[in-house]
Design an enzyme around this catalytic site. Structure first.
Site, PDB file in Angstrom:
ATOM      1  N   TYR A  55      -5.812  -0.234  -1.054  1.00  0.00           N
ATOM      2  CA  TYR A  55      -5.154  -0.778  -1.974  1.00  0.00           C
ATOM      3  C   TYR A  55      -5.062  -2.352  -2.025  1.00  0.00           C
ATOM      4  O   TYR A  55      -4.615  -2.868  -0.862  1.00  0.00           O
ATOM      5  CB  TYR A  55      -3.558  -0.425  -2.095  1.00  0.00           C
ATOM      6  CG  TYR A  55      -2.814  -0.698  -3.352  1.00  0.00           C
ATOM      7  CD1 TYR A  55      -2.954  -0.128  -4.534  1.00  0.00           C
ATOM      8  CD2 TYR A  55      -2.201  -2.118  -3.300  1.00  0.00           C
ATOM      9  CE1 TYR A  55      -2.113  -0.397  -5.596  1.00  0.00           C
ATOM     10  CE2 TYR A  55      -1.696  -2.538  -4.544  1.00  0.00           C
ATOM     11  CZ  TYR A  55      -1.497  -1.759  -5.543  1.00  0.00           C
ATOM     12  OH  TYR A  55      -1.090  -2.305  -6.801  1.00  0.00           O
ATOM     13  N   GLN A  61       0.592   4.220  -9.758  1.00  0.00           N
ATOM     14  CA  GLN A  61      -0.248   5.111 -10.469  1.00  0.00           C
ATOM     15  C   GLN A  61      -1.737   5.005  -9.596  1.00  0.00           C
ATOM     16  O   GLN A  61      -2.444   6.137  -9.419  1.00  0.00           O
ATOM     17  CB  GLN A  61      -0.675   4.777 -11.851  1.00  0.00           C
ATOM     18  CG  GLN A  61      -1.033   3.360 -12.380  1.00  0.00           C
ATOM     19  CD  GLN A  61       0.258   2.504 -12.152  1.00  0.00           C
ATOM     20  OE1 GLN A  61       1.149   2.611 -12.020  1.00  0.00           O
ATOM     21  NE2 GLN A  61      -0.303   1.305 -12.993  1.00  0.00           N
ATOM     22  N   ASN A 103       3.651  -4.026  -3.602  1.00  0.00           N
ATOM     23  CA  ASN A 103       5.181  -4.130  -3.899  1.00  0.00           C
ATOM     24  C   ASN A 103       5.968  -2.963  -3.784  1.00  0.00           C
ATOM     25  O   ASN A 103       5.409  -1.842  -3.141  1.00  0.00           O
ATOM     26  CB  ASN A 103       5.188  -4.601  -5.267  1.00  0.00           C
ATOM     27  CG  ASN A 103       4.927  -3.704  -6.478  1.00  0.00           C
ATOM     28  OD1 ASN A 103       4.681  -2.442  -6.115  1.00  0.00           O
ATOM     29  ND2 ASN A 103       4.497  -3.908  -7.800  1.00  0.00           N
ATOM     30  N   SER A 161       6.764 -10.459   6.395  1.00  0.00           N
ATOM     31  CA  SER A 161       5.939 -11.187   7.653  1.00  0.00           C
ATOM     32  C   SER A 161       7.316 -11.686   8.562  1.00  0.00           C
ATOM     33  O   SER A 161       8.260 -12.038   8.304  1.00  0.00           O
ATOM     34  CB  SER A 161       5.211 -12.250   7.343  1.00  0.00           C
ATOM     35  OG  SER A 161       3.854 -11.930   6.338  1.00  0.00           O
ATOM     36  N   GLN A 174       4.521 -18.622   8.040  1.00  0.00           N
ATOM     37  CA  GLN A 174       4.869 -17.553   7.871  1.00  0.00           C
ATOM     38  C   GLN A 174       5.988 -17.380   6.719  1.00  0.00           C
ATOM     39  O   GLN A 174       6.023 -16.505   5.871  1.00  0.00           O
ATOM     40  CB  GLN A 174       5.167 -16.485   9.008  1.00  0.00           C
ATOM     41  CG  GLN A 174       4.366 -16.346  10.020  1.00  0.00           C
ATOM     42  CD  GLN A 174       3.190 -15.495   9.415  1.00  0.00           C
ATOM     43  OE1 GLN A 174       3.097 -14.646   9.087  1.00  0.00           O
ATOM     44  NE2 GLN A 174       1.896 -16.321   9.265  1.00  0.00           N
ATOM     45  N   HIS A 182       5.180 -16.795   3.246  1.00  0.00           N
ATOM     46  CA  HIS A 182       4.542 -15.650   2.473  1.00  0.00           C
ATOM     47  C   HIS A 182       5.465 -14.987   1.655  1.00  0.00           C
ATOM     48  O   HIS A 182       5.098 -14.554   0.345  1.00  0.00           O
ATOM     49  CB  HIS A 182       4.548 -14.524   3.662  1.00  0.00           C
ATOM     50  CG  HIS A 182       2.995 -14.456   4.310  1.00  0.00           C
ATOM     51  ND1 HIS A 182       2.100 -14.105   3.544  1.00  0.00           N
ATOM     52  CD2 HIS A 182       2.651 -14.907   5.474  1.00  0.00           C
ATOM     53  CE1 HIS A 182       0.720 -14.126   4.499  1.00  0.00           C
ATOM     54  NE2 HIS A 182       1.340 -14.464   5.544  1.00  0.00           N
ATOM     55  N   GLU A 242       6.451  -9.195  14.835  1.00  0.00           N
ATOM     56  CA  GLU A 242       4.992  -9.041  14.453  1.00  0.00           C
ATOM     57  C   GLU A 242       3.868  -9.958  15.017  1.00  0.00           C
ATOM     58  O   GLU A 242       2.979  -9.527  15.699  1.00  0.00           O
ATOM     59  CB  GLU A 242       5.091  -9.190  12.787  1.00  0.00           C
ATOM     60  CG  GLU A 242       3.435  -9.108  12.218  1.00  0.00           C
ATOM     61  CD  GLU A 242       3.499  -9.284  10.545  1.00  0.00           C
ATOM     62  OE1 GLU A 242       2.656  -8.856   9.793  1.00  0.00           O
ATOM     63  OE2 GLU A 242       4.545 -10.186  10.203  1.00  0.00           O
ATOM     64  N   HIS A 243       4.500 -11.268  14.799  1.00  0.00           N
ATOM     65  CA  HIS A 243       3.450 -12.291  15.616  1.00  0.00           C
ATOM     66  C   HIS A 243       4.325 -13.010  16.465  1.00  0.00           C
ATOM     67  O   HIS A 243       5.407 -13.394  16.558  1.00  0.00           O
ATOM     68  CB  HIS A 243       3.072 -13.353  14.509  1.00  0.00           C
ATOM     69  CG  HIS A 243       2.331 -12.710  13.514  1.00  0.00           C
ATOM     70  ND1 HIS A 243       2.829 -12.610  12.149  1.00  0.00           N
ATOM     71  CD2 HIS A 243       1.068 -12.290  13.214  1.00  0.00           C
ATOM     72  CE1 HIS A 243       1.960 -12.121  11.108  1.00  0.00           C
ATOM     73  NE2 HIS A 243       0.972 -11.869  11.739  1.00  0.00           N
ATOM     74  N   ASP A 247      -4.749 -14.467  11.593  1.00  0.00           N
ATOM     75  CA  ASP A 247      -4.850 -14.099  10.332  1.00  0.00           C
ATOM     76  C   ASP A 247      -6.202 -14.223   9.700  1.00  0.00           C
ATOM     77  O   ASP A 247      -6.505 -13.017   8.852  1.00  0.00           O
ATOM     78  CB  ASP A 247      -3.833 -15.081   9.329  1.00  0.00           C
ATOM     79  CG  ASP A 247      -2.520 -14.413   9.095  1.00  0.00           C
ATOM     80  OD1 ASP A 247      -2.248 -13.400   9.473  1.00  0.00           O
ATOM     81  OD2 ASP A 247      -1.855 -15.183   8.426  1.00  0.00           O
ATOM     82  N   GLU A 307       8.290  33.156  25.793  1.00  0.00           N
ATOM     83  CA  GLU A 307       8.662  32.673  24.718  1.00  0.00           C
ATOM     84  C   GLU A 307       8.818  33.681  23.364  1.00  0.00           C
ATOM     85  O   GLU A 307       9.169  33.426  22.368  1.00  0.00           O
ATOM     86  CB  GLU A 307       7.652  31.663  23.947  1.00  0.00           C
ATOM     87  CG  GLU A 307       7.556  30.466  25.107  1.00  0.00           C
ATOM     88  CD  GLU A 307       6.493  29.220  24.584  1.00  0.00           C
ATOM     89  OE1 GLU A 307       5.829  29.632  23.611  1.00  0.00           O
ATOM     90  OE2 GLU A 307       6.683  28.293  25.082  1.00  0.00           O
ATOM     91  N   HIS A 326       0.837  36.902  21.350  1.00  0.00           N
ATOM     92  CA  HIS A 326       0.025  36.064  22.019  1.00  0.00           C
ATOM     93  C   HIS A 326      -0.382  36.670  23.359  1.00  0.00           C
ATOM     94  O   HIS A 326      -1.538  36.509  23.807  1.00  0.00           O
ATOM     95  CB  HIS A 326       0.851  34.779  22.432  1.00  0.00           C
ATOM     96  CG  HIS A 326       0.821  33.901  21.557  1.00  0.00           C
ATOM     97  ND1 HIS A 326       1.561  34.077  19.697  1.00  0.00           N
ATOM     98  CD2 HIS A 326       0.640  32.458  21.170  1.00  0.00           C
ATOM     99  CE1 HIS A 326       1.420  33.142  19.150  1.00  0.00           C
ATOM    100  NE2 HIS A 326       0.865  32.325  19.834  1.00  0.00           N
TER     101      HIS A 326
END
Length: 431
Positions: free
Chosen positions: A122, A186, A209, A232, A254, A257, A322-323, A356, A410, A415
């Protein structure tokens, strides 16, 4: 930019579970695509994107992809091609092989590595288009050996002119041959369940989003997903040797963003803290995305003062960013102490954008503190593993009674009997 003692700071950010209304809207969209297929995709594309498509026009034709090359800069092509080489070389080092281990008793154990058959990527529209993220998803999947990689993107990522040509060209350069002009929840539903135009995939990757995120969460289980990515984040851990202008620029890289992005400096130097705060204000005023970056800095940014770099590392490990940039006099000295960070950038010339866009490691990295237990996107994300078990008669005779004991402990008599019948037939003890 606010300056605080580290023990006074707690990063509080709303986790995006969506409102009840958003969740219900996504549920209805996904259900409609499951039931109506392409008809629902065309209807929602007109409703949400303002683009009316004809039946059979969801797939981007080859001539449109080739025409996009005439709309991109030659400098961009040169840069994206070299970046792709670097990204591929890095991810090729991650590839693992199947293995088998033959035992003296004739038994054999092993693991078979196979690529996923079909993966959906995506690519969002919205505030910005990110061709680099196309490479970061597609290339590790290709290295893993995924034979079918499909891309979906809203029909107006480039505004009124249609799909952003830089996205089309980057996907083509990466080797994607199957692209569709559909976005939103969708598109996620189409990838998960399939329509007459879009065959279903095994895994869905890529950001979007809140509606895309909620749709990915909803279809998880029918297909795999990469993650639900948050805003970010960057932490710069720095001492007096750091250049305040470098630190400020990297924090803003950052912050621009997203309004919810987090940019934090951790330092034992009050002098550096004050210089960076001043420099952030100076650079903010000249930033094209000033409004976004300023909201990020005001709401989620901070300069945290600590007693030592070692104290700062404890803060880093608690926040699990993250960074993480380490701008100290000897950054390698502290590397072994860093436990929780998605990507670590060492030294003044390893600015976050190097990772990046160009260096090679993946820029799709865990957020919201999840670097405590998860990793950047890598080749393993596109592989599945099958365990291999071959027991010889001798091996089963030697271990059968123990297997029966564990099964009966068990309460699983079936088994136990499945092994017991073999022991009885083949001369083992049995019971």
């Amino acid at each position: 930019m606010r300056i605080l003692a580290a023990d006074q700071f707690q990063l509080k950010r709303e986790v995006e579970y969506g409102t009840p209304e958003q969740n219900e809207a996504v549920r209805q969209i996904v259900a409609a695509v499951q039931k109506e297929g392409d008809a629902a995709l065309l209807r929602y594309t007109e409703q949400f994107d303002g683009v009316r498509l004809e039946a059979g026009s969801l797939r981007v034709p080859e001539e449109e992809i080739q025409a996009a090359y005439d709309r991109v800069d030659s400098d961009f092509l040169i840069a994206i091609r070299e970046a792709a080489v670097n990204i591929r070389a890095f991810h090729e080092k991650q590839m693992r092989k199947s293995w088998m281990d033959l035992q003296p008793d004739g038994s054999m154990l092993g693991q078979i590595m196979r690529p996923l058959k079909r993966v959906g990527l995506y690519v969002p529209g919205g505030k910005a288009a990110y061709p680099s993220s196309v490479l970061m998803n597609v290339i590790p999947a290709q290295v893993a050996g995924v034979p079918e990689i499909v891309m979906v993107t809203p029909p107006s990522t480039g505004g009124k002119e249609g799909i952003d040509p830089y996205i089309l060209v980057t996907a083509a350069e990466a080797g994607v041959k199957e692209m569709y002009r559909v976005g939103g929840a969708q598109a996620v539903a189409a990838l998960a369940y399939g329509t007459s135009s879009i065959p279903p995939v095994d895994k869905i990757c890529g950001p979007g989003n809140i509606y895309v995120a909620l749709a990915k969460r909803l279809v998880f289980g029918a297909v795999n997903i990469d993650s639900i990515a948050g805003p970010s984040e960057i932490i710069v851990l720095a001492d007096d040797s750091a250049d305040p202008s470098y630190v400020a620029a990297d924090l803003l890289s950052q912050a621009e963003h997203d309004e919810m992005a987090s940019a934090i400096l951790v330092t034992p130097s009050q002098k550096l803290a004050e210089a960076v705060a001043s420099e952030v204000e100076k650079q903010l005023a000249e930033l094209p995305r000033e409004a976004i970056a300023r909201r990020s800095i005001d709401d989620y940014g901070a300069i945290l003062t600590v007693g030592s770099i070692e104290e700062g590392i404890a803060v880093v490990n608690r926040l699990a960013p993250e960074h993480l940039e380490v701008m100290t006099e000897d950054p390698m000295r502290y590397l072994g102490m860093i436990e929780n960070a998605g990507a670590i950038f060492l030294g003044p010339y390893s600015s976050e954008p190097v990772g990046d866009y160009f260096a090679g490691p993946n820029h799709i990295i865990p957020t919201n503190g999840t670097a405590r237990f998860s990793s950047p996107v890598n080749v393993d994300d596109f592989l599945k593993k099958s365990s291999l078990i071959y027991y010889s008669k001798e091996a089963l005779m030697a271990s059968g009674e123990k297997i029966i004991t564990l099964a009966r402990h068990e309460g699983l008599e079936g088994h136990a009997r499945a092994v017991e019948i073999r022991l009885e037939r083949e001369g083992g003890k049995g019971k």
